[in-house]
Design an enzyme around this catalytic site. Structure first.
Site, PDB file in Angstrom:
ATOM      1  N   HIS A 102       1.066  -1.345   0.005  1.00  0.00           N
ATOM      2  CA  HIS A 102       0.176   0.154  -0.101  1.00  0.00           C
ATOM      3  C   HIS A 102       0.935   1.247  -0.001  1.00  0.00           C
ATOM      4  O   HIS A 102       1.923   1.328   0.507  1.00  0.00           O
ATOM      5  CB  HIS A 102      -0.768   0.112   1.291  1.00  0.00           C
ATOM      6  CG  HIS A 102      -1.797  -1.273   1.370  1.00  0.00           C
ATOM      7  ND1 HIS A 102      -2.601  -1.566   0.351  1.00  0.00           N
ATOM      8  CD2 HIS A 102      -1.908  -2.137   2.502  1.00  0.00           C
ATOM      9  CE1 HIS A 102      -3.326  -2.792   0.791  1.00  0.00           C
ATOM     10  NE2 HIS A 102      -2.591  -3.115   1.908  1.00  0.00           N
ATOM     11  N   GLU A 119      -1.913  -0.245   8.196  1.00  0.00           N
ATOM     12  CA  GLU A 119      -3.042  -1.194   8.804  1.00  0.00           C
ATOM     13  C   GLU A 119      -2.253  -1.903   9.855  1.00  0.00           C
ATOM     14  O   GLU A 119      -1.103  -1.966  10.034  1.00  0.00           O
ATOM     15  CB  GLU A 119      -3.560  -2.031   7.763  1.00  0.00           C
ATOM     16  CG  GLU A 119      -2.748  -2.876   6.963  1.00  0.00           C
ATOM     17  CD  GLU A 119      -3.315  -3.649   5.803  1.00  0.00           C
ATOM     18  OE1 GLU A 119      -4.395  -3.756   5.860  1.00  0.00           O
ATOM     19  OE2 GLU A 119      -2.479  -3.918   4.881  1.00  0.00           O
ATOM     20  N   HIS A 177       2.970  -7.457   1.814  1.00  0.00           N
ATOM     21  CA  HIS A 177       2.326  -8.515   2.502  1.00  0.00           C
ATOM     22  C   HIS A 177       1.186  -9.085   1.803  1.00  0.00           C
ATOM     23  O   HIS A 177       0.963  -8.914   0.812  1.00  0.00           O
ATOM     24  CB  HIS A 177       1.826  -7.739   3.821  1.00  0.00           C
ATOM     25  CG  HIS A 177       0.528  -6.689   3.189  1.00  0.00           C
ATOM     26  ND1 HIS A 177       1.211  -5.550   3.058  1.00  0.00           N
ATOM     27  CD2 HIS A 177      -0.653  -6.900   3.331  1.00  0.00           C
ATOM     28  CE1 HIS A 177      -0.182  -4.855   2.603  1.00  0.00           C
ATOM     29  NE2 HIS A 177      -0.973  -5.350   2.876  1.00  0.00           N
ATOM     30  N   ARG A 197      -1.292  -4.697  -6.337  1.00  0.00           N
ATOM     31  CA  ARG A 197      -0.829  -6.162  -6.453  1.00  0.00           C
ATOM     32  C   ARG A 197       0.353  -6.379  -7.251  1.00  0.00           C
ATOM     33  O   ARG A 197       0.591  -5.932  -8.397  1.00  0.00           O
ATOM     34  CB  ARG A 197      -2.020  -6.866  -7.163  1.00  0.00           C
ATOM     35  CG  ARG A 197      -3.262  -6.743  -6.389  1.00  0.00           C
ATOM     36  CD  ARG A 197      -4.184  -7.770  -6.983  1.00  0.00           C
ATOM     37  NE  ARG A 197      -5.567  -7.717  -6.642  1.00  0.00           N
ATOM     38  CZ  ARG A 197      -6.640  -6.992  -7.408  1.00  0.00           C
ATOM     39  NH1 ARG A 197      -6.096  -6.339  -8.586  1.00  0.00           N
ATOM     40  NH2 ARG A 197      -7.814  -6.735  -7.014  1.00  0.00           N
TER      41      ARG A 197
END
EC number: 5.3.1.8
Length: 321
Positions: A102, A119, A177, A197
């Site tokens: 991200h 996150e 991740h 991605r």
């Protein structure tokens, strides 16, 4: 309007890697493989509505517009977007998620009005041997990763970790991740739906076509020297005490084990979000009380003040730093 704990109707998201395990929390799922329950959200791709009390029927966006700082606190809206700053999810991973990364808030190619995405994950349940991908192997450079992608051996560059219930992972923007098959996860994140991605196992998406990859953006935003990602076991040695799982510029998340009564309070700075992980109990405040069960996510307004958790249960608490 007297403040009270707010419960929302989740926005369910069909995902190629999802399943039906969120039904164990008493949630009503639409047909199909449901990978994400957006439990508390104020995003163009999903906004949750209150289901209890005087504010029932109002979306989180409407609460923001009508009550703003009164409910969410002085820090309670994103300075960049004006929206609620966090997005709270439950994830059912029946298959491996894509390898992804991200961006941060400063990335110039972010869509208009979108935030970056830092996150954290808390593993609610994990099948024996379940794994996640968590970061690049030490020393991997952009050039080496680029070559590995071209040669279809990206997995050689990634750290794979076996997980179990109670594990916690902090994932700052820039950290590569991927959740693996067989885990049920609570996710606290910035209010963002931006995912790049790197790899998706060459599988088709829900429409039968390969899902889009974002190689250039991914390579641009990866923190090759590390972004400060941390992980920990979270066994609690005492009740009615908070263990800090993640402390970021965007949220603080803590874990506690409730035993009988635990007196707490909100502050004028921030709302508080409680995720019930296991057990049962209640939230008491003023002249009100609500029973709570696993999987429920409550938003406690900043102006709620004193409240008490009762019963025997494990909970996560998140608020703005």
């Amino acid at each position: 309007m007297k403040p009270y704990p707010l419960l929302f109707k989740p926005e369910m998201k069909e995902r190629v890697w999802g399943g039906r395990d969120l039904e164990q929390f008493g949630l009503q799922l639409p047909d199909g493989p449901i990978g994400e329950g957006w439990m508390i959200g104020d995003h163009p791709n999903g906004t949750t509505k209150v289901v209890n009390g005087e504010l029932a029927g109002l979306g989180l966006d409407q609460l923001r517009e009508q009550y703003g700082q009164e409910l969410f606190g002085s820090k309670g809206c994103s300075k960049k977007t004006g929206r609620f700053p966090l997005l709270i999810k439950l994830l059912d991973c029946q298959d491996d998620l894509s390898v992804q990364v991200h961006p941060n808030d400063e990335y110039q190619r972010l869509p208009q009005g979108e935030l970056g995405k830092t996150e954290m994950w808390y593993i609610l349940a994990a099948k024996p041997g379940a794994k996640i991908i968590y970061g690049l192997k030490a020393g991997v450079t952009r050039g080496e990763l680029t070559q590995a992608i071209a040669e279809k051996r990206i997995l050689d560059c990634l750290n794979e970790i076996t997980v179990e219930a109670g594990d916690s992972f902090y994932i700052p923007a820039g950290t590569v991740h991927a959740l693996g098959a067989g885990v049920l996860v609570a996710e606290i994140q910035q209010n963002s739906d931006s995912t790049y991605r790197l790899y998706d196992y060459d599988r088709p998406g829900l429409d039968g076509k390969p899902r889009e990859l974002h190689i250039e953006d991914s390579l641009n935003v990866i923190a090759y020297d590390g972004a400060g990602a941390t992980r920990m076991k979270t066994e609690l040695s005492a009740t009615n005490q908070w263990l800090t799982l993640a402390r970021s510029p965007f949220f603080v998340t803590e874990k506690g084990l409730v035993d009988q009564e635990w007196a707490l309070q909100t502050s004028s700075d921030s709302f508080v979000i409680h995720i019930v992980c296991s057990g049962s109990g209640a939230i008491r405040w003023g002249d009100g009380e609500l029973p709570v069960t696993p999987g429920q996510c409550y938003l406690l307004p900043a102006n709620l003040g004193e409240y008490t958790l009762t019963g025997s249960m494990t909970v996560l608490r998140s608020y703005l730093p």
